[in-house]
Design an enzyme around this catalytic site. Structure first.
Site, PDB file in Angstrom:
ATOM      1  CG  ASP A   1      43.625  41.041  33.815  1.00 59.79           C
ATOM      2  OD1 ASP A   1      44.801  41.387  34.093  1.00 59.79           O
ATOM      3  OD2 ASP A   1      42.751  41.858  33.474  1.00 59.79           O
TER       4      ASP A   1
ATOM      5  CE  LYS B   1      43.270  44.531  35.953  1.00 62.45           C
ATOM      6  NZ  LYS B   1      43.560  45.316  34.746  1.00 62.45           N
TER       7      LYS B   1
ATOM      8  CG  ASN C   1      40.295  42.475  37.600  1.00 62.92           C
ATOM      9  OD1 ASN C   1      39.610  43.458  37.345  1.00 62.92           O
ATOM     10  ND2 ASN C   1      41.123  41.936  36.719  1.00 62.92           N
TER      11      ASN C   1
ATOM     12  CG  ASP D   1      37.424  41.985  34.562  1.00 63.67           C
ATOM     13  OD1 ASP D   1      37.039  41.287  33.588  1.00 63.67           O
ATOM     14  OD2 ASP D   1      37.920  43.102  34.430  1.00 63.67           O
TER      15      ASP D   1
ATOM     16  CB  THR E   1      47.412  43.963  34.139  1.00 62.15           C
ATOM     17  OG1 THR E   1      46.016  43.827  33.815  1.00 62.15           O
ATOM     18  CG2 THR E   1      47.701  45.416  34.472  1.00 62.15           C
TER      19      THR E   1
END
Length: 274
Positions: free
Chosen positions: A132, A134, A137, A150, A169
């Site tokens: 994840d 992005k 994070n 995260d 995401t």
């Protein structure tokens, strides 16, 4: 809140609030290192998936720490009602806040993506895929060092083994994840490529007016470089983007290959391919 937490740390003001709990600034009497504690209220966890995500955070951070570009964990406290995770204190603004107004120069983007890839290489060498990545994070400490955070969606992978499950995401998820196929740690490289594209252009490479349309665009993976936006971006940067966001994950770069690309090595100097 865990009583053992309050006996070991002095809690100060609230500095953030999330879906499952609150983040406080805190201090250890014997340390000068500023820290934050994430206090998670277990009663707010909706299902086993939520529980797994929150349990992943301390588990993976403990394995991956210390690394200069991964958020460091110091302590974990738990009772029947709360899970409290003591982490290094970072600035309130994420990478998303930095790029939302203006695209970065190639040199600025290269410096950020280099540190991020170094963190990803470290994760992959230890058999962990973040899944994840992005800008939300990606944090920065008081000295402006990048910190990947995260790890709630992280997963183990073994030598040659693949992962499954739709996580991530919309703008940043790799096409093979959306197609329901088993996939490798290269999904992180795809996400880093999307992030680099946004840093250089200010727009996502794959988009739509709804989540479904975004997913369709990601699956098509028709990577374009609009001339009015990418006119001043070097062909070396575009070459790296193509290799990080290659729809064929077999041909897509590993994180180590991306880190060794000439554009990264040169610090994003404006070079062009012959």
């Amino acid at each position: 809140m865990c009583e053992t937490l309050k006996t070991k740390y002095q809690l100060s003001e609230e500095i953030g609030r999330g879906r499952f709990g609150t983040i406080f600034r805190c201090y250890h009497p014997d340390s000068a290192v500023p820290t934050a504690v994430k206090v998670i209220d277990k009663s707010l966890l909706a299902d086993s998936t939520d529980r797994e995500c929150l349990e992943n955070e301390p588990k993976f951070l403990s394995l991956l720490s210390p690394h200069p570009n991964i958020l460091q964990i110091f302590d974990v406290f738990e009772n029947d009602d709360f899970l409290s995770i003591v982490l290094e204190l970072c600035q309130p603004h994420t990478l998303l806040d930095r790029i939302v107004a203006n695209p970065l120069t190639e040199q600025q983007a290269a410096a950020i993506i280099k540190k991020l890839l170094e963190a990803v290489v470290h994760c992959h060498r230890l058999g962990v895929a973040h899944r994840d990545i992005k800008p939300d994070n990606i944090l920065f400490d008081s000295e402006d060092n990048l910190k990947l955070a995260d790890f709630g969606s992280a997963e183990w992978f073994g030598d040659g083994e693949k992962m499954s499950g739709v996580v991530g995401t919309p703008y940043y998820v790799a096409p093979e994840v959306l197609l329901g196929r088993d996939y490798t740690e290269k999904v992180d490289v795809w996400s880093c490529g999307v992030l680099l594209y946004i840093m250089l252009s200010g727009i996502p490479p794959f988009y739509g007016d709804s989540t479904a349309e975004i997913f369709e665009s990601v699956i098509r993976a028709n990577l374009r470089f609009p001339s009015r936006i990418f006119r001043s971006v070097s062909s070396f940067a575009k070459d790296l983007l193509r290799k990080m966001m290659c729809r064929d994950d077999f041909r897509r770069f590993f994180a180590e290959q991306a880190l060794a690309h000439p554009w990264i090595v040169s610090g994003g100097e404006a070079m062009n391919l012959n």
